[in-house]
Design an enzyme around this catalytic site. Sequence first.
Site, PDB file in Angstrom:
ATOM      1  N   CYS A 229      40.539 -42.426 -36.312  1.00  0.00           N
ATOM      2  CA  CYS A 229      41.108 -43.183 -35.193  1.00  0.00           C
ATOM      3  C   CYS A 229      42.453 -42.539 -34.871  1.00  0.00           C
ATOM      4  O   CYS A 229      42.689 -41.402 -35.268  1.00  0.00           O
ATOM      5  CB  CYS A 229      41.219 -44.676 -35.527  1.00  0.00           C
ATOM      6  SG  CYS A 229      42.352 -45.078 -36.857  1.00  0.00           S
TER       7      CYS A 229
ATOM      8  N   HIS B 128      38.666 -38.802 -58.691  1.00  0.00           N
ATOM      9  CA  HIS B 128      39.151 -39.892 -59.550  1.00  0.00           C
ATOM     10  C   HIS B 128      38.748 -41.271 -59.049  1.00  0.00           C
ATOM     11  O   HIS B 128      38.521 -42.177 -59.850  1.00  0.00           O
ATOM     12  CB  HIS B 128      40.680 -39.850 -59.641  1.00  0.00           C
ATOM     13  CG  HIS B 128      41.210 -38.711 -60.453  1.00  0.00           C
ATOM     14  ND1 HIS B 128      42.438 -38.720 -61.066  1.00  0.00           N
ATOM     15  CD2 HIS B 128      40.675 -37.491 -60.735  1.00  0.00           C
ATOM     16  CE1 HIS B 128      42.651 -37.583 -61.708  1.00  0.00           C
ATOM     17  NE2 HIS B 128      41.591 -36.804 -61.503  1.00  0.00           N
TER      18      HIS B 128
HETATM   19  C1  RB5 Z   1      43.845 -46.836 -30.488  1.00  0.00           C
HETATM   20  O1  RB5 Z   1      44.710 -46.698 -29.421  1.00  0.00           O
HETATM   21  C2  RB5 Z   1      44.566 -46.890 -31.817  1.00  0.00           C
HETATM   22  O2  RB5 Z   1      45.261 -48.091 -31.932  1.00  0.00           O
HETATM   23  C3  RB5 Z   1      43.592 -46.697 -32.946  1.00  0.00           C
HETATM   24  O3  RB5 Z   1      42.885 -45.522 -32.768  1.00  0.00           O
HETATM   25  C4  RB5 Z   1      44.147 -46.515 -34.342  1.00  0.00           C
HETATM   26  O4  RB5 Z   1      45.256 -45.690 -34.338  1.00  0.00           O
HETATM   27  C5  RB5 Z   1      44.345 -47.683 -35.142  1.00  0.00           C
HETATM   28  O5  RB5 Z   1      44.681 -47.544 -36.349  1.00  0.00           O
END
Ligand code: RB5
Length: 149
Positions: free
Chosen positions: A66, A99
């Site tokens: 993300c 681990h």
């Molecule tokens: C998306 O904009 C962002 O909030 C998400 O990808 C991530 O970084 C959350 O942890």
Amino acid sequence: MKIGIAADHGGFALKEQIIELIQTLGHEVIDFGALTYDAQDDYPDFIIPLAQAVTTRKVHKGIAVCGSGVGAAIAANKVKGARASVITDSYSARQGVEHDAMNIMCLGGRITGIAVAEELVKAYVDAAYTNEDRHNRRLGKVETLENNW
Ligand code: RB5
């Protein structure tokens, strides 16, 4: 090895690059989405199906991307049997598997560039759990909590 991968919009571009890398390394990739870039999408919609595939052994290891890796790790770790962590260095990418039996490596698409990501992916994919007593003991304590709360 069969590697599952998933990302929201924050990790989409890095996911596409990592898919190519994994294929180049000779492994199979299962893509749990997002399959197209959508700035409004939500990471749990892709990360949770990936974590479920890892914990039911449909894939051997997972990579979740993300923007920061944080949301991906939080979502993945809600799935029983998932052991996910944000990783930014190759020592942890390898040692987390050896681990701690890490089974989902989480990366930040806004944090980690492709050159470092390549090193992290190689270290993670090549690593194997040691199965040593001390690591089994620690993992057992985590699993006891997971099974009893
Ligand atoms: C998306 O904009 C962002 O909030 C998400 O990808 C991530 O970084 C959350 O942890």
